[in-house]
Every structure is written in C-alpha cells, then in structure tokens.
Design an enzyme around this catalytic site. Sequence first.
Site, PDB file in Angstrom:
ATOM      1  N   HIS B  98      23.030  -2.297  73.381  1.00  0.00           N
ATOM      2  CA  HIS B  98      21.804  -1.817  74.204  1.00  0.00           C
ATOM      3  C   HIS B  98      20.582  -2.324  73.047  1.00  0.00           C
ATOM      4  O   HIS B  98      20.556  -2.476  71.970  1.00  0.00           O
ATOM      5  CB  HIS B  98      21.529  -0.442  74.333  1.00  0.00           C
ATOM      6  CG  HIS B  98      21.488   0.309  73.363  1.00  0.00           C
ATOM      7  ND1 HIS B  98      20.481   0.830  72.725  1.00  0.00           N
ATOM      8  CD2 HIS B  98      22.351   1.083  72.660  1.00  0.00           C
ATOM      9  CE1 HIS B  98      20.644   1.854  71.684  1.00  0.00           C
ATOM     10  NE2 HIS B  98      21.964   2.092  71.755  1.00  0.00           N
ATOM     11  N   ASP B 100      17.226  -1.562  73.903  1.00  0.00           N
ATOM     12  CA  ASP B 100      16.323  -0.513  73.774  1.00  0.00           C
ATOM     13  C   ASP B 100      16.296   0.306  72.639  1.00  0.00           C
ATOM     14  O   ASP B 100      17.402   0.253  72.265  1.00  0.00           O
ATOM     15  CB  ASP B 100      16.180   0.281  75.172  1.00  0.00           C
ATOM     16  CG  ASP B 100      17.271   1.264  75.286  1.00  0.00           C
ATOM     17  OD1 ASP B 100      18.625   0.635  75.153  1.00  0.00           O
ATOM     18  OD2 ASP B 100      17.198   2.333  75.800  1.00  0.00           O
ATOM     19  N   GLU B 166      19.607   2.398  77.472  1.00  0.00           N
ATOM     20  CA  GLU B 166      20.834   3.507  76.991  1.00  0.00           C
ATOM     21  C   GLU B 166      20.211   4.818  76.320  1.00  0.00           C
ATOM     22  O   GLU B 166      20.732   5.751  76.647  1.00  0.00           O
ATOM     23  CB  GLU B 166      21.468   2.763  75.884  1.00  0.00           C
ATOM     24  CG  GLU B 166      22.942   3.253  75.344  1.00  0.00           C
ATOM     25  CD  GLU B 166      22.695   4.386  74.461  1.00  0.00           C
ATOM     26  OE1 GLU B 166      23.779   5.306  74.340  1.00  0.00           O
ATOM     27  OE2 GLU B 166      21.674   4.451  73.682  1.00  0.00           O
ATOM     28  N   HIS B 228       5.598  43.935  82.931  1.00  0.00           N
ATOM     29  CA  HIS B 228       5.015  44.422  81.601  1.00  0.00           C
ATOM     30  C   HIS B 228       5.989  45.434  81.322  1.00  0.00           C
ATOM     31  O   HIS B 228       6.251  46.157  82.008  1.00  0.00           O
ATOM     32  CB  HIS B 228       3.749  44.943  81.803  1.00  0.00           C
ATOM     33  CG  HIS B 228       2.852  45.435  80.434  1.00  0.00           C
ATOM     34  ND1 HIS B 228       3.294  46.371  79.753  1.00  0.00           N
ATOM     35  CD2 HIS B 228       2.245  44.766  79.879  1.00  0.00           C
ATOM     36  CE1 HIS B 228       2.605  46.689  78.744  1.00  0.00           C
ATOM     37  NE2 HIS B 228       1.737  45.688  78.381  1.00  0.00           N
ATOM     38  N   ARG B 343      32.128  21.065  74.346  1.00  0.00           N
ATOM     39  CA  ARG B 343      32.706  19.884  74.011  1.00  0.00           C
ATOM     40  C   ARG B 343      34.108  19.859  74.438  1.00  0.00           C
ATOM     41  O   ARG B 343      35.077  20.605  73.909  1.00  0.00           O
ATOM     42  CB  ARG B 343      32.628  19.564  72.500  1.00  0.00           C
ATOM     43  CG  ARG B 343      31.067  19.526  72.210  1.00  0.00           C
ATOM     44  CD  ARG B 343      30.421  18.338  72.768  1.00  0.00           C
ATOM     45  NE  ARG B 343      28.876  18.533  72.559  1.00  0.00           N
ATOM     46  CZ  ARG B 343      28.277  17.428  72.951  1.00  0.00           C
ATOM     47  NH1 ARG B 343      28.540  16.108  73.281  1.00  0.00           N
ATOM     48  NH2 ARG B 343      26.785  17.592  72.963  1.00  0.00           N
ATOM     49  N   SER B 417      29.436  12.224  72.717  1.00  0.00           N
ATOM     50  CA  SER B 417      30.041  11.329  73.898  1.00  0.00           C
ATOM     51  C   SER B 417      29.062  10.004  73.753  1.00  0.00           C
ATOM     52  O   SER B 417      27.996  10.058  73.395  1.00  0.00           O
ATOM     53  CB  SER B 417      29.942  12.152  75.069  1.00  0.00           C
ATOM     54  OG  SER B 417      28.582  12.750  75.323  1.00  0.00           O
TER      55      SER B 417
HETATM   56 ZN   LIG Z   1      22.970   3.394  70.430  1.00  0.00          ZN
HETATM   57 ZN   LIG Z   2      20.701   5.816  70.247  1.00  0.00          ZN
END
Ligand SMILES: [Zn+2]
Ligand SMILES: [Zn+2]
Lengths: 477, 477
Positions: B98, B100, B166, B228, B343, B417
């Site tokens: 990626h 970005d 990403e 309250h 997880r 992940s």
């Molecule tokens: Zn990465």
């Molecule tokens: Zn990253």
Amino acid sequence: MAPQLDAYFKQVEASSEDFIERLRKAVAIPSVSAMDEHRPDVVKMGQWLASELKNLGAEVELRPLGKQPHKEYLDLPPVVIGRYGNDKKKRTILVYGHYDVQPALMEDGWSTKPFELSVDEKGRMYGRGSTDDKGPVLGWLNVIEAHQKAGVGFPVNLLMCFEGMEEYGSEGLDDFINEEAKKYFKDADAVCISDNYWLGTEKPCLTYGLRGVNYYSIEISGPGQDLHSGVFGGTTHEPMTDLTKVLGTLVDTDGTILIKGIKDFVAPLTDEEKSLYGDIAFTMDNLYESLGSQTGIFPDKERTLMGRWRYPSLSIHGIEGAFSAPGAKTVIPAKVTGKFSIRTVPNMEIDPVNELVIKHVQDAFSKLNSKNTCKVWCQHAGKWWVASPKHWNFTAAGKAVEHVWGVKPDLTREGGSIPVTLTFEQATGKNVLLLPMGSSTDAAHSINEKLDRRNYIEGTKLLGAYLHYVAEEPMEG
Amino acid sequence: MAPQLDAYFKQVEASSEDFIERLRKAVAIPSVSAMDEHRPDVVKMGQWLASELKNLGAEVELRPLGKQPHKEYLDLPPVVIGRYGNDKKKRTILVYGHYDVQPALMEDGWSTKPFELSVDEKGRMYGRGSTDDKGPVLGWLNVIEAHQKAGVGFPVNLLMCFEGMEEYGSEGLDDFINEEAKKYFKDADAVCISDNYWLGTEKPCLTYGLRGVNYYSIEISGPGQDLHSGVFGGTTHEPMTDLTKVLGTLVDTDGTILIKGIKDFVAPLTDEEKSLYGDIAFTMDNLYESLGSQTGIFPDKERTLMGRWRYPSLSIHGIEGAFSAPGAKTVIPAKVTGKFSIRTVPNMEIDPVNELVIKHVQDAFSKLNSKNTCKVWCQHAGKWWVASPKHWNFTAAGKAVEHVWGVKPDLTREGGSIPVTLTFEQATGKNVLLLPMGSSTDAAHSINEKLDRRNYIEGTKLLGAYLHYVAEEPMEG
Ligand SMILES: [Zn+2]
Ligand SMILES: [Zn+2]
Ligand SMILES: [Zn+2]
Ligand SMILES: [Zn+2]
C-alpha cells in the site's frame, strides 16, 4: 399576628410587578461563576445586590475571598453580607443564598434568551437563575420592601449571606463562614436556606435532611502504555479485565451494597420516621416520569422515598482511561480508573466508610491474583445532614406554609448534598431549615430554567410569614 | 542460480543510493489516507508510483474505486495494478502493498520532519511510510531495476496490486480483488505480501498465520436520560451496575475465556506445531520490554507465543456512554455500551462464535433480574488465516532468506489481522506468503517511524532472490 400579615400580603400583591422587575434585572446579569469571561458579571451581580440592599436600608459589606484556587489569575467574587435590623429583643435569622448561576447558551436548546426573563401566559418566568437562586435571594429583599411599604414592623433581625461561587463548589466559603460564625453571624438564632425545590409541583415542603457522598477512584494499571489487542491479547494481564471484576463486587442489581459492614452503620428506621412517608405527595408515576422509564427498584412510594433519602446507595459512574468513543477500537488500556460513589446517611461517618470500602476493593483485587497494580482512594467526601423538624425554626415555617398555601408542608429529605447546610450548622451550632421556593419542574441547571410567578409571589409571602411565626415561637419546642 | 543472484546482489549494492533516493521521493509525498485534505497527495503518490513503474517498462493501470463510503464528496484513491513480464513458461507472482500512510505531525513528537527522509549515522531512515509500506513497495521496483541494470533475466512474471486506502480500512479493495481475481490477477500462481515485521530486530521471518477478530458491543439501557446519583441513587436499576457484572463474566484475570464452548472450537496443538516455537528468536525479556511491564501471563516464551498467535484471547476495550473524563461526576449513565473483542484462531468460525457469545451475555444479564434492557451484537468480524508453510511459496522464501541473511527464518504467526491476506487467498485460491522487510523496532503507526538501511537494501535483495527461488521450486511441496 394575622392582621399584620394580611397587610403584608396585600402589599406583596400590590408590589408584585416591581418584584418581577427586580428579578428581570437580576436575570439580565449573566453571573456565570464557572466561566472565566463572566467573572466581571458575577462581580457586577454582587454589587447590584449590595446596592439594592443598601437602598432598602440594610447594612451591607462586600467581603473579598482572595484568588481562585487553581486559577490564581481570577479574584473570587465577594460574599455579600448584610444586616437588617439590630434589636436585641428580637430573634435574629441568618439567611443564605447565591447570586451566581449555571452556564446557559442559546445553542444548548433554550427556547428563549436565557438572560432575558420571559414570562409566558401561564406565568412561567423563564431565565437562567430565575429559580436557582436569584428568585429566592430576591425574595428576602422583597420581604423587606413590602414591610416598609405596608408600614408593618419587621419581626426579626435579618442577617444575610449571599455568595457568588455556589455553582463552582462554593470556593472559599467554608473558611469564611467558620471565620464569621462568632463575628458577623454571632447573633444568629437559626439559619434558613432557600436553594432547593418542592418534591412535586403542588405541595410545599420543608427539608430536614440531605445525604452525604463519598466519591472513590479505583486505578488499575499494568502495561507501560496502551497495547494493541491483536499483538498482546492473551499474553498479558489486562487492567480492564480486573477493573470490571472489582467493580462487579460493589453493588447488586437491586441496589444492595455488597461492601461488608456498611449497612451496620445505617440508623435503624423508627416507627415515627416510618410514619412520615405515607402522607408525602409523591407517587410511583412521579418516579417513572422523572426516570423516563419503569426501572424503579421498589414497587411502593414509601420504600422508594427511603431509598432516595434515608438509605445509602452506590452508583458506578464510569471509567477513565479506557476506550469511550463510538465505534470500535482494539486497544488494551494500560491504566484504567473506575469511579463510583456512595451516598451516605446517618450514622455513616466518612472515615469508617472509607476504611471498609478500601479494604473491600483491596480484598476483591487480591483474590484475582493479578500482576497488575491496584490503588483505591476517596476523591472527596461530604457528610450527610439531618436536622430536627421539631425545632421552632421548622414549626414556625410549617405554620407559615399552612397560612400561605393552606396545606401542611411535606417534611422531606433530599438524596443529594448541599454542603453549605452542614457548614452553617457546624459553624453556628444553630438549627438550619431548608425552605424551598421553586417546584420540581423548574429545571435548575437545565435549559429553560423557570420560576412560576405564583411560586415567586407566594414564596415571598411565605418568607415574610416565616419570619413572623419565627418571632413568636416558644424557644423550646 | 547462484551466479545470476550474485550479479543481481552486486547491482543492488551499486544502486543502493538510487534506491534510497526513490524512497526519499516517496516519503516526501504525504499520502495520508485518513485525512481529507491529504487526498490529493494520496492520488499524487499513486500517480508517481505508476509513472515509476512505466519507466521500468511495466504495464500499469490506475483503477478507480468510486466514492468513499460515508464521505461521498471524496473519490477513493486508485488501485495501481501492473504487470512486468508475460511469459507463459514462467510462474506468475502477485505482490501486494500500500502506498498510503498513517497521519504524522511534528507536534505528535517526531524528532525529524515526518515527510522528509532523514538517515542517521546508524543507517536508520526516519520518515512516515518508510517501513509501512513505501519501503517494501519500492523494494519490488528496485528488484526490477536491478535486474535490468545487471542484465539478469527476470525469473517470473510479476503482477502488482498497490492500494491507497490500507490505513483507512482498505475501502473498496475487497470487491476489487474479488472482481479481478479471475481477470487481471488470473495468472497468479502465488501471492506475496510485504507489510508486516520481524518478531525482533535480528532474525528474518516468514509469516504463515494471523488471528481473526470478532468485535462485540453490549448495550445496557434503562432510564430515559442520565440521572443525578444524589436524587436517583437507590431508587432505580442502574445500567452501569449491570454492565460491569456482565463484563466480569467474560474472561478471567489469567486470560481464560469464560464463555462456554469457545475452547472446544480451538484446533488442538500438534507435536509438530509445538516443535516450531522453541527455535523462534524471542525471549520473555522481549515481551516485558514491549509491554513496558512484567505483567505477562505465562512464564515461558513458548506458551507466550502461543497465547499471542494460536490461542484465542478476549480483551475488554472500554465503555461508551459512561463518565470517562478526569475528575468526579456523580452521574447515573442512562445507556452504556461495553466493547470487547475476541481474537479468533483455527477452527473458530465467525457465526458459531457469535452464537456462543450472544447466548452467554444474554444468560449473564438475565441472571441479574434487572429491569434494564440488554442488547448484544457483533460489530464486525474478520476471520483468522493460516497458510501451509510447506508450500513451495514458503520453501522458496525460506531459501532466499538463508541465501541473503545466512539464517533459516523464523516461522511466525501474528496475533493481529491483515484482512487483505485472507481476501487474496479466498479470491485467488492460491497460497499467500507474508514476507516482511522491516523489524520490530520500526514504529509503524507511531512517531519516528523508520526503516533500517540494511533492511531496505538486504530486503530488496531478498525480494529478488525469492522470485528466483520461486521460479525453481517444484510445483508440489
Ligand atoms: Zn501497512
Ligand atoms: Zn499500517
Ligand atoms: Zn442553587
Ligand atoms: Zn444550582
């Protein structure tokens, strides 16, 4: 006494537009104590109040309280103290109120401009501070003015203490009251505070008790910084796991406090006290309406009022340091602080309660066998207050209510705290009465705060009548 | 093959300053996908990457992905896809990366300007995106260039898929991959992704597994609005009381998940798998250092790595709707939402796990006999992924590591992940290899992100060597 009161009441009616005008001027000064930029307005409000009192012939002083703690660039607003009358043969009543208000912005959702008094066709007078606490404070001024105009002799000597920081913790006031109890306030025979509300909208009340509050923090920490649960989940002790378990040991769903020993402190319910609850103007529908739900713990009004007023409760407020935003974040927070508080009642003293709470939390944590670290402490504590409703201060007020409103007042307590009450009691050693002017729907601290014209005008009558009955009550009783 | 690789390696050395210059140009484009105002920079970065590839003789396309969901005023940045070589007799490898990056501001605490590559005397090359993921992406370009300059034949056909979203959830990419799996990517024989990290700083690794994650919300509500605690404490069922109790039933301090049935899904540990953990370059001190504490659950490295990689874990992330600021607030929150995630590992399928979790929470809540209301749902879920490390894709990479680094790589999994991994596996039906370039200290997503010069240059050698070994591996293996 009835003849003088009639003349006084007539004058209150005749002056009622002037009194509303007085409230309009007060509401127009945005004396918001919590906002730095409004501090000059708070001071202006104190000065305006002092000059109104002087015009009525009272002695007045503006007493400085020094710099604001943690905001040393700000001077605290002055306490306005005053005296009206100095006749040794008369009783002296010390009254308290506050001239600062909660913040209020149109964008919070107000229907009218918060700092312009708007009176609707039903006589509801909307404006910030109308009911909390400018209306009641001006009530005392109105009482003086109506006596003068009606030519009715003033029945007592009046001492006044009006502060400008109530909505920001009454900074500096406790020391001031303790200091002046044997000086400026030394002649006081009793204290009257008008800064709370009726339980409902129709029946006046006298308030003789308040719960205290002990506020706790439980800090559980472990990792040196927040961790990613993908990378570290399953390898480390997690503070949130421990904290939820410890918080889960504090209280049951039905409100039963699970901290051993707490309930042993609670004063048993006497038959006499029990008998007070049945007559109080309150229904379960009132509860459900104010909750906005049917989630009440008890099915009956008596037990519900006792749950609110005379039994302790424990609420878990939240957790600092954990993920609290909308959405999903897979963080393992490194340090989390759970916050909870216990509302206290007679005879729960602050320190013994703290000891039990701290021991309970430490025991619950140590049972977890965690490698994390747990600290628990009391953030702040304020004691409960209960006065005797048989004292002449209360019986006089009860007669005044019957005279003005035609009903015996409810004798109520409140679940929350008004710390200044206990301060006055302890500093002066005198009985303190809470004598509310506004009703339960006044929305103090909310948008569209209001005071009903009826509560303001009849309330002014009531404050005056109270002073007359006070003057005549036998000393013992 | 050794002779060609020698020439290739020499060329990589000779071109290393050019390659660093290429990385410098890439880092200088602040392609932050999460910030609207940087969207033109993300697009510019994609275009720059495409033109670099064209200059190297690759076929390139910039594929639009439409508007950004929930931000329809923004076009998603294009996916840069490319092909280098089209020889039916060669294997075809599809690589992903990626272009970005995460946000980065000087005021976050960077020691150097985040969008200027700064190389220090130890060869640490600081800059946002250096290791995540611009360095690895440019590694593939460097491989092509070095082959051309060295006159070494390219051993495979290379398919490329470089995305620009990403760091913001790979918006739109899954559909694109599923769409192109049988079109642009149809010739792929295997997939290689370089977007993760070594377990430590010295020993390279191949990654063959990732945990999945099921993220849950438990919403408990009661009162119509926040209350309250002074006024209502002791009269109503409180959502926070119930939520802490329910959260307390999920997991033990030692990480044991208390939801019945979950552990029955977990694939048993085989002797073969168990034997893999002993050799891995990891110590308990590594764990303690990255935790910043000694709060590890297990005393040994093997069980710790299994806890991270091959067993499920449950983390409680926080509570939405409760008091979460510093200080003390005496609120009874009306609606609170607890967030936790599990997880997941083989063979925990998303739906059966959801069923067990939802039933567990509902049962735990109903045992409380509360008048509050409880809802529980899975906010999002992503499945675990495990590949066979015996596949030729892995054995080729293993030989390449030995050739370049002189050691057998660790075979690792990760606890978190990388969703695109599973997408590529499922869409192409081919083996996917995770072949990291950077090391554990690179601080991807943090301040002072860096890539070591050594990892970049040797990493470029490794990517090329991998392609040569891939070309020669027997098809079955
Ligand atoms: Zn990465
Ligand atoms: Zn990253
Ligand atoms: Zn007030
Ligand atoms: Zn107030």
